[in-house]
Design an enzyme around this catalytic site. Structure first.
Site, PDB file in Angstrom:
ATOM      1  CG  ASP A  10      -1.663   1.250   1.433  1.00 60.39           C
ATOM      2  OD1 ASP A  10      -2.353   1.652   0.490  1.00 60.39           O
ATOM      3  OD2 ASP A  10      -1.569   1.852   2.529  1.00 60.39           O
ATOM      4  CG  ASP A  12      -1.498   7.800   0.027  1.00 59.88           C
ATOM      5  OD1 ASP A  12      -0.772   8.807   0.034  1.00 59.88           O
ATOM      6  OD2 ASP A  12      -2.033   7.343  -1.003  1.00 59.88           O
TER       7      ASP A  12
END
Length: 243
Positions: A10, A12
């Site tokens: 991932d 952010d």
């Protein structure tokens, strides 16, 4: 030691620090993994144009999972898979968000709309809808309204937002397709994330890692909790399980 052949990250709150940067230390560790023949894939809620420069700077070599699994791309920007929302649902969710006082945004196949809308929703194809609010009551009410609509997958990338994809779309599903393309399985995947849109890939990966700053639900299902995104948690997880 798990037989890790793919690292799914991932962005952010995970790969990126508070300044939306990848630290030199994390870049170095990712580079070591790549040099060992381990693939690294960004698995993000972002759309292609907002994540591709990061993948390019890290010299990634295989695939990109974007829009929570709404699209899969090669690093040559070849589209492998795509899942679209119905335009009438996008239009309905937009008006609902405005009525309920939450801040809407939408990602089409060509652009991002944030607190604005196209003149005609039907001139676009839609990948994802989202809305933000610091008022959790409003978010809960919005979620409740969405539950009456069919064909939607609801998640979040922050406690203060709701994200909507077509039903069945997830980072985990997209990563299964990537694994098939690479001739490996999810048992060979190390997945790192911090929010509800990461939960399925963390549950389904051979090694699921929650960031130190992750939502509690993510920490509960992960095999391991690493340091925070501001303290190179991704690099530390890769060093622990891959290098």
């Amino acid at each position: 030691m798990a037989d890790i052949k793919l690292i799914a990250l991932d962005m952010d709150g995970t790969l990126l620090n508070r300044d939306h940067e990848v630290t030199d230390y994390t870049k170095e560790v990712i580079g070591k993994a790549l040099n060992q023949g381990v693939q690294v894939v960004l698995s993000t809620g972002r759309w292609l144009e907002s994540c591709y420069p990061y993948a390019e700077s890290l010299q990634l070599q295989s695939f990109l999972v974007t829009c929570n699994g709404g699209e899969i791309w090669t690093m040559n920007k070849e589209l492998v898979e795509q899942h679209l929302l119905k335009t009438e649902d996008i239009e309905k969710m937009w008006h609902l968000a405005i009525e309920m006082g939450v801040s809407p945004w939408m990602i089409s196949t060509t652009e991002l709309f944030h607190n604005n809308r196209p003149d005609d929703f039907y001139t676009h194809e839609w990948l994802k809808f989202g809305c933000n609010s610091n008022d959790m009551g409003k978010l809960d009410d919005f979620n409740k309204e969405l539950s009456y609509m069919e064909g939607l997958e609801l998640t979040n990338s922050l406690p203060t937002n709701v994200e909507v994809n077509p039903e069945g779309v997830s980072k985990s599903r997209a990563l299964r397709r990537v694994c098939k393309e690479l001739g490996i399985t999810m048992e060979n995947v190390l997945a790192c994330g911090d929010s509800l849109n990461d939960i399925k890939m963390i549950q389904d990966a051979g090694v699921g890692v929650a960031m130190g700053n992750a939502q509690e639900a993510i920490k509960k299902v992960a095999n391991h909790v690493t340091d925070t995104n501001n303290n190179d948690g991704v690099a530390k997880a890769i060093e622990k399980y891959v290098l």
